[in-house]
Design a protein around this motif. Sequence first.
Motif, PDB file in Angstrom:
ATOM      1  N   THR A 131      53.234  19.441  60.957  1.00 16.38           N
ATOM      2  CA  THR A 131      54.368  19.861  60.131  1.00 16.38           C
ATOM      3  C   THR A 131      54.156  19.356  58.708  1.00 16.38           C
ATOM      4  OG1 THR A 131      55.662  17.877  60.684  1.00 16.38           O
ATOM      5  CG2 THR A 131      55.921  19.800  62.123  1.00 16.38           C
ATOM      6  N   ASN A 132      54.913  19.898  57.796  1.00 16.82           N
ATOM      7  CA  ASN A 132      54.782  19.500  56.390  1.00 16.82           C
ATOM      8  C   ASN A 132      55.211  18.059  56.155  1.00 16.82           C
ATOM      9  OD1 ASN A 132      53.881  22.087  55.645  1.00 16.82           O
ATOM     10  ND2 ASN A 132      55.987  22.836  55.407  1.00 16.82           N
ATOM     11  N   GLU A 133      56.032  17.502  57.064  1.00 16.60           N
ATOM     12  CA  GLU A 133      56.502  16.131  56.901  1.00 16.60           C
ATOM     13  C   GLU A 133      55.494  15.105  57.402  1.00 16.60           C
ATOM     14  OE1 GLU A 133      58.271  18.487  58.484  1.00 16.60           O
ATOM     15  OE2 GLU A 133      59.619  18.997  56.797  1.00 16.60           O
ATOM     16  N   MET A 134      54.456  15.553  58.088  1.00 12.76           N
ATOM     17  CA  MET A 134      53.486  14.635  58.695  1.00 12.76           C
ATOM     18  C   MET A 134      52.447  14.177  57.683  1.00 12.76           C
ATOM     19  SD  MET A 134      52.810  16.434  62.406  1.00 12.76           S
ATOM     20  CE  MET A 134      51.603  15.202  62.872  1.00 12.76           C
ATOM     21  N   GLU A 135      51.994  12.956  57.860  1.00 17.04           N
ATOM     22  CA  GLU A 135      50.846  12.449  57.116  1.00 17.04           C
ATOM     23  C   GLU A 135      49.587  12.774  57.920  1.00 17.04           C
ATOM     24  OE1 GLU A 135      48.699   8.212  55.909  1.00 17.04           O
ATOM     25  OE2 GLU A 135      50.700   8.236  56.811  1.00 17.04           O
ATOM     26  N   VAL A 136      48.708  13.610  57.376  1.00 17.43           N
ATOM     27  CA  VAL A 136      47.508  14.059  58.087  1.00 17.43           C
ATOM     28  C   VAL A 136      46.324  13.205  57.650  1.00 17.43           C
ATOM     29  CG1 VAL A 136      45.967  15.985  58.550  1.00 17.43           C
ATOM     30  CG2 VAL A 136      48.411  16.400  58.277  1.00 17.43           C
ATOM     31  N   ILE A 137      45.718  12.518  58.617  1.00 18.02           N
ATOM     32  CA  ILE A 137      44.529  11.690  58.383  1.00 18.02           C
ATOM     33  C   ILE A 137      43.296  12.502  58.768  1.00 18.02           C
ATOM     34  CG2 ILE A 137      43.349   9.565  59.019  1.00 18.02           C
ATOM     35  CD1 ILE A 137      46.075   8.392  59.741  1.00 18.02           C
ATOM     36  N   THR A 138      42.325  12.574  57.880  1.00 23.73           N
ATOM     37  CA  THR A 138      41.120  13.368  58.109  1.00 23.73           C
ATOM     38  C   THR A 138      39.901  12.456  58.204  1.00 23.73           C
ATOM     39  OG1 THR A 138      42.084  15.223  56.880  1.00 23.73           O
ATOM     40  CG2 THR A 138      39.716  15.276  57.275  1.00 23.73           C
ATOM     41  N   LEU A 139      39.120  12.620  59.266  1.00 23.40           N
ATOM     42  CA  LEU A 139      37.887  11.861  59.455  1.00 23.40           C
ATOM     43  C   LEU A 139      36.703  12.813  59.361  1.00 23.40           C
ATOM     44  CD1 LEU A 139      38.860   9.544  62.478  1.00 23.40           C
ATOM     45  CD2 LEU A 139      39.027   9.048  60.030  1.00 23.40           C
ATOM     46  N   ASN A 140      35.982  12.752  58.243  1.00 20.21           N
ATOM     47  CA  ASN A 140      34.773  13.551  58.033  1.00 20.21           C
ATOM     48  C   ASN A 140      33.662  12.617  57.575  1.00 20.21           C
ATOM     49  OD1 ASN A 140      35.962  16.002  58.695  1.00 20.21           O
ATOM     50  ND2 ASN A 140      36.606  16.422  56.607  1.00 20.21           N
ATOM     51  N   ALA A 141      32.983  11.992  58.515  1.00 22.27           N
ATOM     52  CA  ALA A 141      31.925  11.036  58.191  1.00 22.27           C
ATOM     53  C   ALA A 141      30.559  11.661  58.421  1.00 22.27           C
ATOM     54  CB  ALA A 141      32.085   9.772  59.036  1.00 22.27           C
ATOM     55  N   ARG A 142      29.589  11.232  57.630  1.00 21.26           N
ATOM     56  CA  ARG A 142      28.224  11.740  57.764  1.00 21.26           C
ATOM     57  C   ARG A 142      27.271  10.689  58.303  1.00 21.26           C
ATOM     58  NH1 ARG A 142      30.560  15.208  58.414  1.00 21.26           N
ATOM     59  NH2 ARG A 142      30.925  17.097  57.212  1.00 21.26           N
ATOM     60  N   SER A 143      27.806   9.544  58.717  1.00 24.15           N
ATOM     61  CA  SER A 143      27.003   8.517  59.364  1.00 24.15           C
ATOM     62  C   SER A 143      27.911   7.681  60.245  1.00 24.15           C
ATOM     63  CB  SER A 143      26.293   7.628  58.335  1.00 24.15           C
ATOM     64  OG  SER A 143      27.232   6.866  57.604  1.00 24.15           O
ATOM     65  N   LYS A 144      27.304   6.977  61.176  1.00 21.07           N
ATOM     66  CA  LYS A 144      28.084   6.144  62.089  1.00 21.07           C
ATOM     67  C   LYS A 144      28.789   5.015  61.341  1.00 21.07           C
ATOM     68  CE  LYS A 144      27.545   3.500  66.357  1.00 21.07           C
ATOM     69  NZ  LYS A 144      26.601   3.035  67.382  1.00 21.07           N
ATOM     70  N   GLU A 145      28.096   4.425  60.358  1.00 19.46           N
ATOM     71  CA  GLU A 145      28.697   3.347  59.588  1.00 19.46           C
ATOM     72  C   GLU A 145      29.885   3.839  58.778  1.00 19.46           C
ATOM     73  OE1 GLU A 145      25.515   4.119  59.649  1.00 19.46           O
ATOM     74  OE2 GLU A 145      24.765   2.462  60.890  1.00 19.46           O
TER      75      GLU A 145
END
Length: 322
Positions: A131-145
């Motif tokens: 929903t528009n009220e939610m805080e969306v966390i995005t995980l886009n990593a290119r390495s394990k670290e």
Amino acid sequence: MFSQLAPSRNEETKEMIIKTQQHLNSYARKGLRILVMAKKVIHPDEYNIWVERHKEAELSLDERDQMQLESACLIETNMELLGATGIEDRLQEGVPECISALRHAGIVVWVLTGDKQETAVNIAYSCRLFTNEMEVITLNARSKEAAEVTIKFHLDDIEKELAVVSSATSSPASMVVGTPDLIERKKRGLVIDGRTLAFILEKNIDRSFLDLAQHCSAVLCCRATPLQKASIVKLVKDQLRVLTLAIGDGANDVSMIQTADVGIGISGQEGMQAVMASDFAMARFKYLERLLLLHGHWCYDRLARTILYFFYKNAGQEHLLQ
């Protein structure tokens, strides 16, 4: 698919790849289901070597799915790009209302899809997963670290926020004025792509990922393979000790459905593989609301009454024996 393409110095081929990527991004922003097509001419000698290894993977009794995935990755290299398509995939009637009802009932909904991230996020908003009220966390990593650092950053941020809420609710001013907005748990959504998911499933940072996911009311995994879908279900079931239900409509959902405690297949244009591998079958996704919230409630009620009856019966028998 683009990572599997053969390297080329031809300017025309490079321009075609760039234009195709631009078209895919445009299709994804519109919420279309995209398909990238490529080909490869295999030499007989190369094929004979590969097919022997693939037969070993098919006949293996241990980690068959992982070995088949590795075998497929060996042959799906140095591909030649043909093009891409984008088609509209409309939601079934009642899907947004069903997901909204499940979330209001306290059920945490995870969506595991093979769609591109932009397409998946647009569909998540349209079906009320986000929903528009939610805080969306995005995980886009290119390495394990990088994945580990990103997860730790978001966990520290959430812990600081919870500490502020705890101190605010325990202060004398909050007892007089009240802080309902702080007391109420903040709604969060989590988005993770397939590459980051592969890093997480290596067992070293899976616990941190689950800690972060527990602070979210909805999780969206994009570009997930069938094996990753099953691995995520198994990870949640084993680590969090919760009951899991998986629902799908295609052959790529079979492993996920079989891994979950309860598997539901939707019969439709995707075929009957999911239905044949499931515990329950239904014609529409919206029927899930009635199955869980109505028949599930009745099932709990019947089990509770049965348990009380057993206590009463055993107590009565013991009293008679005495």
